[in-house]
Enzyme design. Structure first.
Site, short mmCIF file in Angstrom:
data_model
loop_
_atom_site.label_atom_id
_atom_site.label_comp_id
_atom_site.label_asym_id
_atom_site.label_seq_id
_atom_site.Cartn_x
_atom_site.Cartn_y
_atom_site.Cartn_z
N LYS A 139 23.97 30.06 24.10
CA LYS A 139 22.70 29.46 24.49
C LYS A 139 22.66 27.98 24.12
O LYS A 139 22.14 27.15 24.88
CB LYS A 139 21.54 30.19 23.80
CG LYS A 139 20.17 29.61 24.14
CD LYS A 139 19.05 30.43 23.54
CE LYS A 139 17.68 29.82 23.89
NZ LYS A 139 16.57 30.66 23.42
N HIS A 285 48.78 49.28 58.48
CA HIS A 285 47.34 49.49 58.65
C HIS A 285 46.86 50.74 57.91
O HIS A 285 46.13 51.56 58.45
CB HIS A 285 46.96 49.53 60.13
CG HIS A 285 47.34 48.28 60.87
ND1 HIS A 285 46.75 47.06 60.62
CD2 HIS A 285 48.29 48.06 61.81
CE1 HIS A 285 47.30 46.14 61.40
NE2 HIS A 285 48.24 46.72 62.12
#
Length: 519
Positions: A139, A285
């Site tokens: 912070k 694929h």
């Protein structure tokens, strides 16, 4: 502006690299304050360090539960250096500034993963002071550097040495972002674990049939991809931090992996892991265009390629053995996108070196518990399809049982069929696919396409179906192609008609009672 770092507090569970880091901090003139085992380690290593109690004037207490939860710690971290009122307040109360916090947390997740861990041990490994210091420092990142990972030690020391004990605001902001992500993941792990504790016995339960009421995930981005499935889609890959699986694979050479490469790589790797014997899966694929086992990896590859050499061009390969020179020499002959393996020996790497664009990827196996699929507004979650086929699952439903050779081929085809998109039909011999019919809207079409794709003779093959035959026509098509036996889940209302067709055509048929849809 950034101030010179004068005082650091160190309190870590993971002591990797800590002694060397602390020694270098001390060398640039930073005073070290530490707690418990961390302080002992540093002191035993000949590094000057103050105990946290020297800073707070208060002893560590309650078996270490309270040691850093003190105004002289958090006041030293949280006060804003450019605010005169803050500076006056800490001076009035004799609070010394703390400019760097080096903290990592109790190993809660490691504790939770221990077999039969007791609830009390679980609770005691919930860190309180560590997250509090991390959040305080993050912070107040403008004035305080928060370091939560040994991976950052070297870069921090380098910057301190280069800039006379000062870290840039950008560095401190990056560290703060990482810190908040860490405490978020830590709290998420605690909440997810404690959901599995019953209030009846306060024991940790692992019921595989129960999904958490709240689904929490924390992943770190490891790779920005050029694009997604198509060039107009953006994409990235994220890691769970385990070091295992495709997301954490090690690329040895080749172009950067694409989104589609990674999807196919996962399909190839998953199929290869189904087998104990050497196996090669060639994927296009997400569907296997050839899969085979062999006495060696080179033999497995050559047999897999025979199934559909046209489709294999530009494919992705997955194997379950280290790639040796013999296998590399065979694979080198074909244009491939990716080869995924547990490892590559030096001769294999040298052989592939001339193919600059070929991606070689080493993967550490990982157990994938869940499969997730996005839906609008939410997420679908299911268990991974890891259900193995047992002898007790197999039921002969035709007059003729399969021969031992047919049975081996059926079991091989069944493993491959599980990894083919539904509707799926796989023609195979023992240890080799012959034709693959994938992703069709009707099962009979998959049977026709699988036969149509075959480059090897279909006579004497067997066939696997990922779900039941709704009509006899699929069985009839398979018999026409030349297959002699079928493995399928069963469960159709027309099973009697399907079985009658198999008997009429002289086919053997096994029911498994297990479906393997893959959408």
């Amino acid at each position: 502006m950034s101030f010179k770092i004068q005082r650091a507090i160190l309190s870590v569970t993971d002591k990797t690299g800590l002694v060397d880091f602390a020694r270098k901090l001390s060398a640039v003139g930073i005073e070290l304050v530490s707690t418990g085992g961390t302080a002992k380690l540093l002191r035993d290593s000949g590094i000057s360090v103050k105990d946290i109690s020297d800073l707070t004037g208060f002893p560590e207490m309650l078996d270490g539960r309270v040691k850093t939860l003190h105004p002289k710690v958090h006041g030293g971290i949280l006060h804003r250096r450019e605010d005169p009122k803050h500076v006056a307040a800490v001076k009035e109360h004799g609070i010394a500034p703390i400019d760097m916090v080096v903290v990592n947390l109790y190993a809660f997740e490691k504790t939770a993963a221990k077999p039969n861990v007791h609830f009390e041990e679980l609770i005691e490994n919930i860190d309180i002071g560590g997250p509090s210091m991390i959040r305080s420092a993050a912070k107040n990142f403008q004035d305080v550097a928060i370091i939560i990972s040994p991976a950052d030690y070297d870069s921090i020391v380098s910057e301190l040495e280069t800039n006379s004990g000062v870290l840039s605001k950008a560095t401190k902001w990056r560290l703060a972002q990482k810190a908040f992500a860490t405490t978020a993941a830590y709290d998420s792990a605690i909440a997810s674990t404690l959901e599995r504790v019953s209030p009846d016995d306060f024991e940790l339960h692992s019921d595989p049939t129960t999904f958490p009421s709240t689904l929490r995930f924390s992943f770190q981005k490891t790779l920005d991809l050029r694009y997604g499935e198509n060039p107009h889609q953006k994409a990235a890959m994220y890691s769970d931090g385990s070091g295992k699986g495709v997301a954490n694979a090690r690329q040895l050479q080749g172009k950067e992996l694409s989104y589609n490469n990674i999807v196919d790589l996962q399909a190839a790797w998953d199929l290869a892991q189904e087998f104990d014997e050497p196996v090669c899966a060639i994927i296009k694929h997400t569907n296997p265009c050839g899969t085979a086992t062999g006495k060696t990896l080179a033999e497995a590859y050559k047999r897999a390629l025979e199934c559909d050499p046209v489709s294999a061009f530009g494919g992705v390969i997955g194997v379950n053995r280290p790639v040796d020179l013999a296998a590399a020499e065979e694979m080198h002959k074909l244009f491939l996108e990716v080869i995924a393996a547990p490892s590559f020996d030096e001769d294999a790497k040298a052989k592939f070196a001339s193919k600059k664009n070929l991606r070689l990827v080493e993967v550490v196996p990982a157990n994938q518990k869940w499969v997730l699929k996005n839906v609008s507004g939410g997420m679908l979650v299911q268990d991974s399809d890891t259900r193995a086929l047992n002898d007790s699952d197999l039921k002969v439903v035709t007059r003729r049982p399969p021969s031992p050779e047919e049975t081996r081929a059926l079991l091989f085809a069944w493993k491959v069929c599980k990894h083919v998109k539904s509707n799926a039909i796989v023609y195979a011999r023992d240890g080799q696919t012959v034709g693959v019919g994938a992703g069709q809207m009707s099962r009979v079409d998959s049977a026709k396409i699988g036969a149509m794709k075959a480059q090897l003779p279909l006579k004497g093959t067997v066939a696997a179906s990922d779900a039941f035959f709704p009509f006899p026509d699929g069985v009839e098509e398979i018999a026409t192609a030349g297959a002699t036996a079928i493995i399928q889940p069963g469960g159709s209302q027309r099973d009697p008609e399907v079985i009658e067709a198999a008997d009429r055509l002289g086919l053997a048929m096994l029911f498994t009672g297990i479906r393997h849809f893959r959408h």
